[in-house]
Design a protein around this motif. Sequence first.
Motif, PDB file in Angstrom:
ATOM      1  N   THR A 155       0.858  -1.182   0.000  1.00 51.23           N
ATOM      2  CA  THR A 155       0.000   0.000   0.000  1.00 51.23           C
ATOM      3  C   THR A 155       0.890   1.226   0.000  1.00 51.23           C
ATOM      4  N   TYR A 156       0.880   1.970  -1.095  1.00 54.78           N
ATOM      5  CA  TYR A 156       1.797   3.080  -1.313  1.00 54.78           C
ATOM      6  C   TYR A 156       1.036   4.399  -1.269  1.00 54.78           C
ATOM      7  N   ASN A 157       1.470   5.305  -0.372  1.00 61.00           N
ATOM      8  CA  ASN A 157       0.863   6.627  -0.254  1.00 61.00           C
ATOM      9  C   ASN A 157       1.619   7.573  -1.183  1.00 61.00           C
ATOM     10  N   THR A 158       0.954   8.059  -2.227  1.00 57.60           N
ATOM     11  CA  THR A 158       1.634   8.898  -3.205  1.00 57.60           C
ATOM     12  C   THR A 158       1.892  10.308  -2.681  1.00 57.60           C
ATOM     13  N   ASP A 159       1.246  10.706  -1.574  1.00 57.02           N
ATOM     14  CA  ASP A 159       1.458  12.047  -1.036  1.00 57.02           C
ATOM     15  C   ASP A 159       2.757  12.174  -0.258  1.00 57.02           C
ATOM     16  N   ASP A 160       3.139  11.133   0.491  1.00 57.57           N
ATOM     17  CA  ASP A 160       4.360  11.236   1.292  1.00 57.57           C
ATOM     18  C   ASP A 160       5.326  10.063   1.075  1.00 57.57           C
ATOM     19  N   SER A 161       5.017   9.183   0.115  1.00 55.19           N
ATOM     20  CA  SER A 161       5.883   8.052  -0.258  1.00 55.19           C
ATOM     21  C   SER A 161       6.039   7.010   0.845  1.00 55.19           C
ATOM     22  N   THR A 162       5.172   7.009   1.851  1.00 58.77           N
ATOM     23  CA  THR A 162       5.219   5.946   2.852  1.00 58.77           C
ATOM     24  C   THR A 162       4.530   4.706   2.299  1.00 58.77           C
ATOM     25  N   MET A 163       4.855   3.544   2.883  1.00 59.92           N
ATOM     26  CA  MET A 163       4.370   2.282   2.347  1.00 59.92           C
ATOM     27  C   MET A 163       4.156   1.264   3.454  1.00 59.92           C
ATOM     28  N   LYS A 164       3.187   0.386   3.240  1.00 55.23           N
ATOM     29  CA  LYS A 164       2.981  -0.770   4.105  1.00 55.23           C
ATOM     30  C   LYS A 164       3.081  -2.023   3.243  1.00 55.23           C
ATOM     31  N   GLY A 165       3.662  -3.097   3.797  1.00 53.33           N
ATOM     32  CA  GLY A 165       3.801  -4.335   3.053  1.00 53.33           C
ATOM     33  C   GLY A 165       3.213  -5.507   3.802  1.00 53.33           C
ATOM     34  N   GLU A 166       2.626  -6.446   3.065  1.00 50.72           N
ATOM     35  CA  GLU A 166       2.040  -7.643   3.663  1.00 50.72           C
ATOM     36  C   GLU A 166       2.358  -8.852   2.787  1.00 50.72           C
ATOM     37  N   SER A 167       2.508 -10.012   3.431  1.00 48.90           N
ATOM     38  CA  SER A 167       2.668 -11.260   2.699  1.00 48.90           C
ATOM     39  C   SER A 167       1.805 -12.340   3.338  1.00 48.90           C
ATOM     40  N   ASN A 168       1.308 -13.231   2.520  1.00 48.14           N
ATOM     41  CA  ASN A 168       0.415 -14.276   2.994  1.00 48.14           C
ATOM     42  C   ASN A 168       1.170 -15.580   3.227  1.00 48.14           C
ATOM     43  N   GLY A 169       0.598 -16.423   4.092  1.00 51.00           N
ATOM     44  CA  GLY A 169       1.158 -17.753   4.308  1.00 51.00           C
ATOM     45  C   GLY A 169       2.608 -17.698   4.734  1.00 51.00           C
ATOM     46  N   GLU A 170       3.455 -18.466   4.037  1.00 48.56           N
ATOM     47  CA  GLU A 170       4.872 -18.510   4.355  1.00 48.56           C
ATOM     48  C   GLU A 170       5.680 -17.474   3.577  1.00 48.56           C
ATOM     49  N   GLY A 171       4.995 -16.596   2.845  1.00 45.77           N
ATOM     50  CA  GLY A 171       5.696 -15.592   2.057  1.00 45.77           C
ATOM     51  C   GLY A 171       6.384 -14.566   2.939  1.00 45.77           C
ATOM     52  N   VAL A 172       7.250 -13.767   2.327  1.00 46.34           N
ATOM     53  CA  VAL A 172       7.989 -12.737   3.048  1.00 46.34           C
ATOM     54  C   VAL A 172       7.818 -11.402   2.333  1.00 46.34           C
TER      55      VAL A 172
END
Length: 206
Positions: free
Chosen positions: A157-174
């Motif tokens: 999830t990328y915020n185009t106003d301030d370039s902050t980001m959140k990341g998620e992975s499912n299961g055994e992903g990284v």
Amino acid sequence: MTSTARSSRASANVLLALLGIGLLASMPAAAKKSDREQAANVTSKSFDGSQQPNGIQIFTTNVVMTQGTLKVTGSKATVYTDADNSITRVVIDGNPATIHQLDDTDQPMDGHANNIDYKPGTDATKTAPATSGVAILTGNASVKQPNKGDAAGDKLTYNTDDSTMKGESNGEGVVVMNFQPKPKPGAAPAKPAATPATPATPPKKP
């Protein structure tokens, strides 16, 4: 030198916090605000919908949408407009769908995923507060910013106003994050992290 942060499922929440803090510090530039004031253009092989206010338009096959420095591509795009016939949301599917945009310092942001849900955000009015621009990339998601850093995961999830980001992975992903240090004057550009060598295939027994 480039450092890489990796997370197992057990430590995913810790990494998400680091991503939010690290990217806020290392990627302060925002996407060009002037993009919102530009006309949006969409090309595709087929179109279903109308240009009426509060409408929905569906574009399919070889879809390319541009608005200022923003460019999104995919195999299908669903475009939502408000009462002023301005775009409020674009949902792009593709293999992959892509998004490209410059920030206020003319540095590019490039992302790709199976699906991109983009909301350009709005300016404050007398009746409504301003909203941030957000791009949600889902499925094999990746965001790259030269001289700043890269991120990859199942969902970004990328915020185009301030370039902050959140990341998620499912299961055994990284979730993988590369922090790119700012080059010093006269210094050579940092080299990307080395890719592990592929083990040699043992000879077959006679």
